[in-house]
Design a protein around this motif. Structure first.
Motif, PDB file in Angstrom:
ATOM      1  N   ALA A  90      55.053  22.759  36.627  1.00 16.25           N
ATOM      2  CA  ALA A  90      55.079  22.146  37.962  1.00 16.25           C
ATOM      3  C   ALA A  90      54.775  20.655  37.892  1.00 16.25           C
ATOM      4  O   ALA A  90      55.450  19.838  38.533  1.00 16.25           O
ATOM      5  N   SER A  91      53.758  20.261  37.116  1.00 16.15           N
ATOM      6  CA  SER A  91      53.420  18.837  37.037  1.00 16.15           C
ATOM      7  C   SER A  91      54.510  18.043  36.321  1.00 16.15           C
ATOM      8  O   SER A  91      54.801  16.907  36.685  1.00 16.15           O
ATOM      9  N   GLY A  98      59.571  11.164  39.666  1.00 14.00           N
ATOM     10  CA  GLY A  98      59.110   9.795  39.887  1.00 14.00           C
ATOM     11  C   GLY A  98      57.669   9.669  40.336  1.00 14.00           C
ATOM     12  O   GLY A  98      57.213   8.582  40.651  1.00 14.00           O
ATOM     13  N   THR A  99      56.931  10.769  40.388  1.00 17.02           N
ATOM     14  CA  THR A  99      55.511  10.712  40.759  1.00 17.02           C
ATOM     15  C   THR A  99      54.689  10.722  39.473  1.00 17.02           C
ATOM     16  O   THR A  99      54.107  11.735  39.101  1.00 17.02           O
ATOM     17  N   TRP A 100      54.664   9.581  38.792  1.00 16.67           N
ATOM     18  CA  TRP A 100      54.030   9.477  37.478  1.00 16.67           C
ATOM     19  C   TRP A 100      52.533   9.675  37.546  1.00 16.67           C
ATOM     20  O   TRP A 100      51.942  10.321  36.698  1.00 16.67           O
ATOM     21  N   GLU A 101      51.901   9.093  38.529  1.00 20.70           N
ATOM     22  CA  GLU A 101      50.441   9.171  38.653  1.00 20.70           C
ATOM     23  C   GLU A 101      50.091  10.261  39.653  1.00 20.70           C
ATOM     24  O   GLU A 101      50.064  10.025  40.853  1.00 20.70           O
ATOM     25  N   LEU A 102      49.848  11.448  39.159  1.00 20.26           N
ATOM     26  CA  LEU A 102      49.463  12.539  40.052  1.00 20.26           C
ATOM     27  C   LEU A 102      48.321  13.304  39.421  1.00 20.26           C
ATOM     28  O   LEU A 102      48.068  13.197  38.229  1.00 20.26           O
ATOM     29  N   TRP A 103      47.611  14.012  40.257  1.00 13.93           N
ATOM     30  CA  TRP A 103      46.482  14.801  39.773  1.00 13.93           C
ATOM     31  C   TRP A 103      46.397  16.088  40.584  1.00 13.93           C
ATOM     32  O   TRP A 103      46.864  16.160  41.715  1.00 13.93           O
ATOM     33  N   ALA A 104      45.819  17.103  39.948  1.00 18.97           N
ATOM     34  CA  ALA A 104      45.602  18.370  40.645  1.00 18.97           C
ATOM     35  C   ALA A 104      44.442  18.195  41.605  1.00 18.97           C
ATOM     36  O   ALA A 104      43.421  17.591  41.264  1.00 18.97           O
ATOM     37  N   TYR A 135      49.521  19.038  44.204  1.00 17.52           N
ATOM     38  CA  TYR A 135      49.182  17.804  43.494  1.00 17.52           C
ATOM     39  C   TYR A 135      49.038  16.677  44.497  1.00 17.52           C
ATOM     40  O   TYR A 135      49.657  16.701  45.560  1.00 17.52           O
ATOM     41  N   ARG A 136      48.226  15.708  44.143  1.00 19.95           N
ATOM     42  CA  ARG A 136      48.008  14.519  44.982  1.00 19.95           C
ATOM     43  C   ARG A 136      48.538  13.290  44.252  1.00 19.95           C
ATOM     44  O   ARG A 136      48.589  13.261  43.031  1.00 19.95           O
ATOM     45  N   THR A 137      48.913  12.290  45.005  1.00 18.13           N
ATOM     46  CA  THR A 137      49.337  11.015  44.453  1.00 18.13           C
ATOM     47  C   THR A 137      49.194   9.943  45.521  1.00 18.13           C
ATOM     48  O   THR A 137      48.875  10.247  46.674  1.00 18.13           O
TER      49      THR A 137
END
Length: 175
Positions: A90-91, A98-104, A135-137
């Protein structure tokens, strides 16, 4: 490699946390059990289709969607052997968009939703289950190609039930 055992574990854990959805997911659970017992699939193209789907939410509580020819949809992809876990798949899909900077989202390492629906007509008369991870971004950190189908849409405009579930996870993280 993501196998039937990983999917079965995710479905089982999810059904224990969301007992009200067990009836909807029981066909998938039964199919996974039959595959485990037989050691292979003998359903001849009638098994539920399982896809992975990142729910990417930005700081304005908008969700990343893909603009299709007829409607907006969540990003989804079929399971492949190149990933060790469902969350990794999923990540990776989210990053590919295009969402390079994401976190759970802390506390949301497990799927937040197993969305059962009819498969697309080209896939035949069977079930499709999307395993969705949160995920958040920050929108400013995302890079989409010109003319790309990615769009930020207020979550409440997309799916009210999913919006309630996401907001409850976000509220838990703040408190």
């Amino acid at each position: 490699m993501i196998g039937n055992a990983a999917v079965a574990r995710a479905v089982s854990d999810y059904m224990h946390r969301h007992r009200g959805e067990s009836l909807t997911l029981s066909p998938l659970w039964q199919t996974l059990a039959q595959h485990a017992k037989a050691g292979t699939c003998q359903h001849r193209g009638t098994c539920p289709i399982v896809v992975i789907s990142p729910i990417v939410v930005d700081e304005q509580h908008r969700v990343l969607m893909l603009q299709g020819a007829k409607r907006m949809r969540f990003p989804e992809a079929g399971l492949t052997d190149e990933f060790a876990t469902l969350a990794e798949a999923a990540s990776t899909l989210a990053r590919a968009l295009g969402t390079w900077e994401l976190w759970a989202q802390p506390g949301c390492e497990d799927p937040i939703h197993l969305d059962a629906a009819r498969a697309d007509p080209q896939d035949g008369a069977r079930m499709r289950v999307a395993i969705r991870y949160l995920y958040r971004t920050h929108a400013s950190l995302c890079r989409f190609a010109p003319g790309a189908p990615q769009k930020w849409v207020p979550l409440a405009e997309v799916d009210v039930d999913l919006a309630k579930r996401v907001h409850s996870f976000l509220a838990e993280a703040v408190s």
